[in-house]
Design an enzyme around this catalytic site. Structure first.
Site, PDB file in Angstrom:
ATOM      1  N   GLY A  54       0.818  -1.206   0.000  1.00 38.45           N
ATOM      2  CA  GLY A  54       0.000   0.000   0.000  1.00 38.45           C
ATOM      3  C   GLY A  54       0.853   1.257   0.000  1.00 38.45           C
ATOM      4  O   GLY A  54       1.887   1.323   0.643  1.00 38.45           O
ATOM      5  N   THR A  55       0.439   2.255  -0.746  1.00 43.68           N
ATOM      6  CA  THR A  55       1.033   3.594  -0.776  1.00 43.68           C
ATOM      7  C   THR A  55      -0.086   4.554  -1.175  1.00 43.68           C
ATOM      8  O   THR A  55      -1.082   4.099  -1.737  1.00 43.68           O
ATOM      9  CB  THR A  55       2.145   3.694  -1.839  1.00 43.68           C
ATOM     10  OG1 THR A  55       1.578   3.322  -3.089  1.00 43.68           O
ATOM     11  CG2 THR A  55       3.297   2.771  -1.547  1.00 43.68           C
ATOM     12  N   THR A  56      -0.065   5.809  -0.989  1.00 43.39           N
ATOM     13  CA  THR A  56       0.892   6.753  -0.428  1.00 43.39           C
ATOM     14  C   THR A  56       0.172   7.496   0.691  1.00 43.39           C
ATOM     15  O   THR A  56      -1.040   7.721   0.604  1.00 43.39           O
ATOM     16  CB  THR A  56       1.364   7.732  -1.526  1.00 43.39           C
ATOM     17  OG1 THR A  56       1.995   7.013  -2.567  1.00 43.39           O
ATOM     18  CG2 THR A  56       2.280   8.818  -1.009  1.00 43.39           C
TER      19      THR A  56
END
Length: 280
Positions: A54-56
């Protein structure tokens, strides 16, 4: 009769004896295999190749406290593993936590941290200071170092409203971490994840000290839009599916997550503005 089975139905002694105010320390003594970083992995495995990431996440200090926002995309290699993951959560009544990295470990770390803070408050009858919370989280990240070296790295972003700030210190504070548990207090704003370079570049141009919470929310969505524009692992506002960033605030009134209606309105304003000026 099963080994270790107590026919009286009593809880084991370590549940009944006076213990520590740290739930993580208690768990490491009672059932260490339940801690995120203690699970054995096959030697030589790079588990990061098969786990969603997962990002951001971005955080902004405001005149009233802090704003934290996260995009909704999780990726697995070149595939989109999830379009609507939630990576920003309340840590307790006055603080927020977001995660970048291995999604499953990160969500588990958030839940453990929430229990850690609640356990301390119930045991000690008082809330940990904001610095104390950040230090506890750093220790938990450090405990995951072994798994991180095999590809299951998690890096959190922590922010909150300090109920008792030191003289000259703003009540809205932001803390970042490295994969080894290093703790760093940030000034003004911070971002983590694969799109962090682009998000911070966007904030660098527009952030001003003492920004209002309302303006910071718009800045956060703008920063995530810029990150998504240049980073394939970051998801921008999805007008078709009605999937928008998770945005939360922490102020003297506690933590608050923006409603779907409020964040939809902000996201639509940002997208409309970029139709006229794609570069922002």
């Amino acid at each position: 009769m099963a080994t270790g089975f107590d026919p009286s139905g009593r809880l084991p002694d370590f549940f009944l004896n006076t213990g520590t105010s740290s739930f993580t320390q208690f768990l490491s003594a009672a059932h260490p295999e339940l801690l995120p970083g203690r699970r054995p992995l096959p030697p030589g495995l790079n588990a990061g190749d098969v786990a969603p990431h997962g990002t951001t996440i971005v955080a902004i200090a405001t005149a009233e406290g802090v704003v934290m926002a996260g995009d909704r995309r999780a990726t697995m290699g070149n595939l989109i593993a999830s379009r609507d993951i939630k990576k920003v959560h309340p840590a307790d009544a006055y603080s927020l936590i977001g995660i970048a990295g291995t999604a499953g470990i990160g969500i588990e770390l958030i839940r453990l941290f929430q229990v850690e803070l609640e356990h301390y408050e119930k045991t000690e009858g008082a809330m940990l200071s904001l610095d104390g919370k950040a230090n506890r989280l750093a220790a938990m990240v450090r405990g995951n170092l072994g798994a991180a070296m095999q590809g299951l790295a998690v890096v959190p972003l922590f922010a909150g409203f300090d109920l008792a700030p030191a003289e000259g210190v703003h009540a809205g504070r932001i803390f970042s971490f490295d994969v080894a548990g290093g703790l760093y207090e940030e000034t003004g704003y911070e971002a983590i994840g694969s799109g962090s370079l682009f998000a911070k570049s966007a904030l660098k141009k527009k952030y001003r000290t003492g920004v209002s919470t309302e303006d910071a929310i718009r800045l956060a969505v703008e920063a995530l839009y810029d990150a998504a524009d240049d980073d394939t692992a970051t998801g921008g506002p999805d007008l078709t599916r009605k999937i928008f960033p998770v945005v939360m605030t922490a102020t003297a009134n506690g933590t608050h997550r923006l409603s779907d209606e409020d964040i939809t309105a902000v996201a639509e304003q940002v997208v409309t503005g970029r139709m006229e000026n794609p570069g922002g």
